[in-house]
Every structure is written in structure tokens, then in C-alpha cells.
Write an enzyme that holds these catalytic residues in place. Structure first.
Site, short mmCIF file in Angstrom:
data_model
loop_
_atom_site.label_atom_id
_atom_site.label_comp_id
_atom_site.label_asym_id
_atom_site.label_seq_id
_atom_site.Cartn_x
_atom_site.Cartn_y
_atom_site.Cartn_z
N HIS A 28 10.96 4.53 2.01
CA HIS A 28 11.95 4.04 1.04
C HIS A 28 13.35 4.02 1.66
O HIS A 28 14.12 3.09 1.43
CB HIS A 28 12.01 4.97 -0.18
CG HIS A 28 10.77 4.99 -1.02
ND1 HIS A 28 9.93 6.07 -1.08
CD2 HIS A 28 10.26 4.07 -1.86
CE1 HIS A 28 8.94 5.81 -1.92
NE2 HIS A 28 9.11 4.61 -2.40
N LYS A 142 3.78 -2.33 3.36
CA LYS A 142 2.58 -1.53 3.12
C LYS A 142 1.86 -2.03 1.88
O LYS A 142 0.65 -2.12 1.86
CB LYS A 142 2.96 -0.05 2.95
CG LYS A 142 1.76 0.85 3.11
CD LYS A 142 1.87 2.11 2.31
CE LYS A 142 1.32 1.87 0.96
NZ LYS A 142 1.55 2.92 -0.01
#
Ligand code: PAF
Length: 278
Positions: A28, A142
Site C-alpha cells: 500500500h 496483485k
């Protein structure tokens, strides 16, 4: 939040959004860093979206770590953290709320195992984009299927927002970073890199010209042999997740996607396959 963003944009600043469900990891933070590089202001949202969890999934158990998330975001230069509650996002309740569905991309792969998941993702991302009104929004590769769902939604609904993909961040042993890795016991954590190893082997085999079917089969076997329960392993077109029609790949961009269950966690990963034989 809207006033702040409007003021930034009207003074000519470019605004980026990084949408998260919190429990942040270095993946993140890489999104936020990339956001800083492509925009003047970075907004992060943190909302554990109930609409994208199926009954019986980990909505209640999903780790809520707001204080730590806020500290980490401040450390990488996030300008504003938006943390709406479910009653703000779904004021009439989620069952009564308008939904966004992206046909074709939503019911396959992860969508087949998690019915309704991508309707929940598309709906909340559409809302977050409308609430924040950024110039650019960044998503990790991802969640490759999620990325394509969001790109298609933004194109179909003519939303004037750039969607940028950011490469998957991995642990030293190859495991893709994920908030759900925290569910793994020490023994499961030691087995988890098998998913990425299977994808790496598969990409190599495809590159060498082995058939799609045999490569998918071998990757499943490798995942099972490591004590993970494979959900799917599938070679798909990187542009629209179309299944490979020929058994040996051509020069189009392909991606091999996989999901597997391990203890309480459902792990997903993917790897791009440049091309097979010339
Ligand atoms: O990838 C996630 O964390 C979520 O699916 C997202 C994009 C924040 C939507 O809830």
C-alpha cells in the site's frame, strides 16, 4: 474532504487517490509513493467495504488498525485520509443501494469463487471515485482481475480519471504482500511462497513453448504438493482475461493467475507471460 480536493484542483494541483481497506503493508505504501510521484496531492481512503465480502467470509475478522495505518500514511506523505463509515457509503443500507456490474470480467476466476465480490468492488470504487473526484487513482497489480474490472468500469462509465497500475510488492521469498498474509500460521507462512514459485515455473514453461493445459496442470499439482488447496490456475489474455484459445501462446500479452486456500487465508497472485516461442 470534497472541499479540500476541490480547492486543490482549482488551484491547478493534480490529485491522486489510493483506495484501501486498511491494515496497510509496504505494498500500500508503494501505491502512495507512486501517487506522490504522479500527483501533487494524495488522498488515501480506508473503508472495509461490506458489499465485497460474501456471507461467511472474513468481514468481521478483517483487521482494523486505523491508528497504525494513519501513522504509516503520514510517513509516506499522504495529504488526506478519508475514512467513511458504512452509513456514509450506504446510507439506505447496502441491499438498497445502486450497484455497478462489469459483465464478462466479474463472474470468472475470483468472481466464480466469490459471487458478488466484483459488484461490491466496482460499486465502492465507483463511489469513492465520485466522492473524492481525483485526477488519477492507483491500484496494485496483485489484484489483477480487480484492476481490469476497475479499468473497464471507468472506461464504460466515461469517468475522466486515469487508472494507474503499480507492480506487486513481494516478500524476500516471493510471497506477494497482502493484508491477509497476517492470517497465516508460521507453518502456513513457510508454505505460502509455493504459489509464486508455481507461477514462476509456469511462466518459464510457457516461455519455452509448453502447452497452456500442461502448464496449468503442473502448476496446480505444484501448489497442492506444497499443502495449499488450489482454487484456480489459469492463463488469460492480459487485456480482457480471455482464456487462451490456442495451446501455445502467441505474441499477445498473457498473464497467469492463481488463487489458493491456505488455513484461514485465500491467497491470490499473478505473473505476466511475455511470449512463448518466436
Ligand atoms: O483492493 C482493495 O483493497 C479493495 O478491493 C478496494 C479497491 C479498496 C475496494 O474496496
Amino acid at each position: 474532504m470534497r472541499e479540500r480536493v476541490t480547492a486543490w484542483r482549482s488551484s491547478g494541483e493534480r490529485v491522486a487517490l489510493v483506495a484501501t481497506m486498511g491494515n496497510l503493508h509496504r505494498g500500500h505504501l508503494a501505491l502512495v509513493r507512486e501517487a506522490r510521484a504522479v500527483a501533487d496531492r494524495v488522498v488515501a481512503s480506508l473503508f472495509v467495504n461490506p458489499l465485497q465480502f460474501s456471507p461467511g467470509e472474513d468481514l468481521d475478522a478483517y483487521p482494523r488498525t486505523l491508528a497504525e495505518d494513519r501513522r504509516q500514511l503520514a510517513g509516506v506523505g499522504c495529504d488526506l485520509l478519508f475514512t467513511p463509515t458504512p452509513d456514509v457509503v450506504y446510507p439506505r443500507g447496502q441491499a438498497a443501494h445502486t450497484r455497478v456490474e462489469v459483465p464478462g470480467l466479474s463472474d470468472i476466476l475470483c468472481g466464480a469463487s466469490r459471487p458478488g465480490h466484483f459488484v461490491g468492488v466496482a460499486t465502492v470504487v465507483c463511489k469513492l471515485l465520485n466522492m473524492v473526484q481525483p485526477d488519477v487513482a492507483l491500484f496494485g497489480e496483485k489484484d489483477f482481475q480487480q484492476l481490469l474490472v476497475i479499468r473497464r468500469m471507468v472506461a464504460d462509465l466515461d469517468m475522466p480519471i486515469e487508472i494507474r497500475a503499480v507492480a506487486t510488492l513481494r516478500e524476500a521469498d516471493g510471497l506477494a504482500m497482502s493484508s491477509r498474509n497476517g492470517y497465516l500460521s508460521a507453518d502456513e507462512r513457510a508454505r505460502a511462497p509455493a504459489l509464486y514459485q508455481a507461477l514462476t515455473q509456469a511462466a518459464k514453461a510457457l516461455h519455452e513453448g509448453q502447452s497452456v493445459e500442461s502448464v496449468e496442470h503442473a502448476a496446480r499439482a505444484m501448489i497442492s504438493a506444497s499443502g495449499l488447496e488450489p482454487d484456480y490456475v489459469s492463463v488469460r489474455a492480459a487485456s480482457d482475461l480471455r482464456a487462451a484459445e490456442t495451446s501455445v501462446l502467441d505474441t499477445e500479452a498473457w498473464v497467469i493467475l492463481a488463487a489458493a486456500y491456505l488455513g484461514r487465508a485465500r491467497l491470490i497472485d499473478n505473473l505476466s507471460v511475455n511470449r512463448a516461442r518466436t
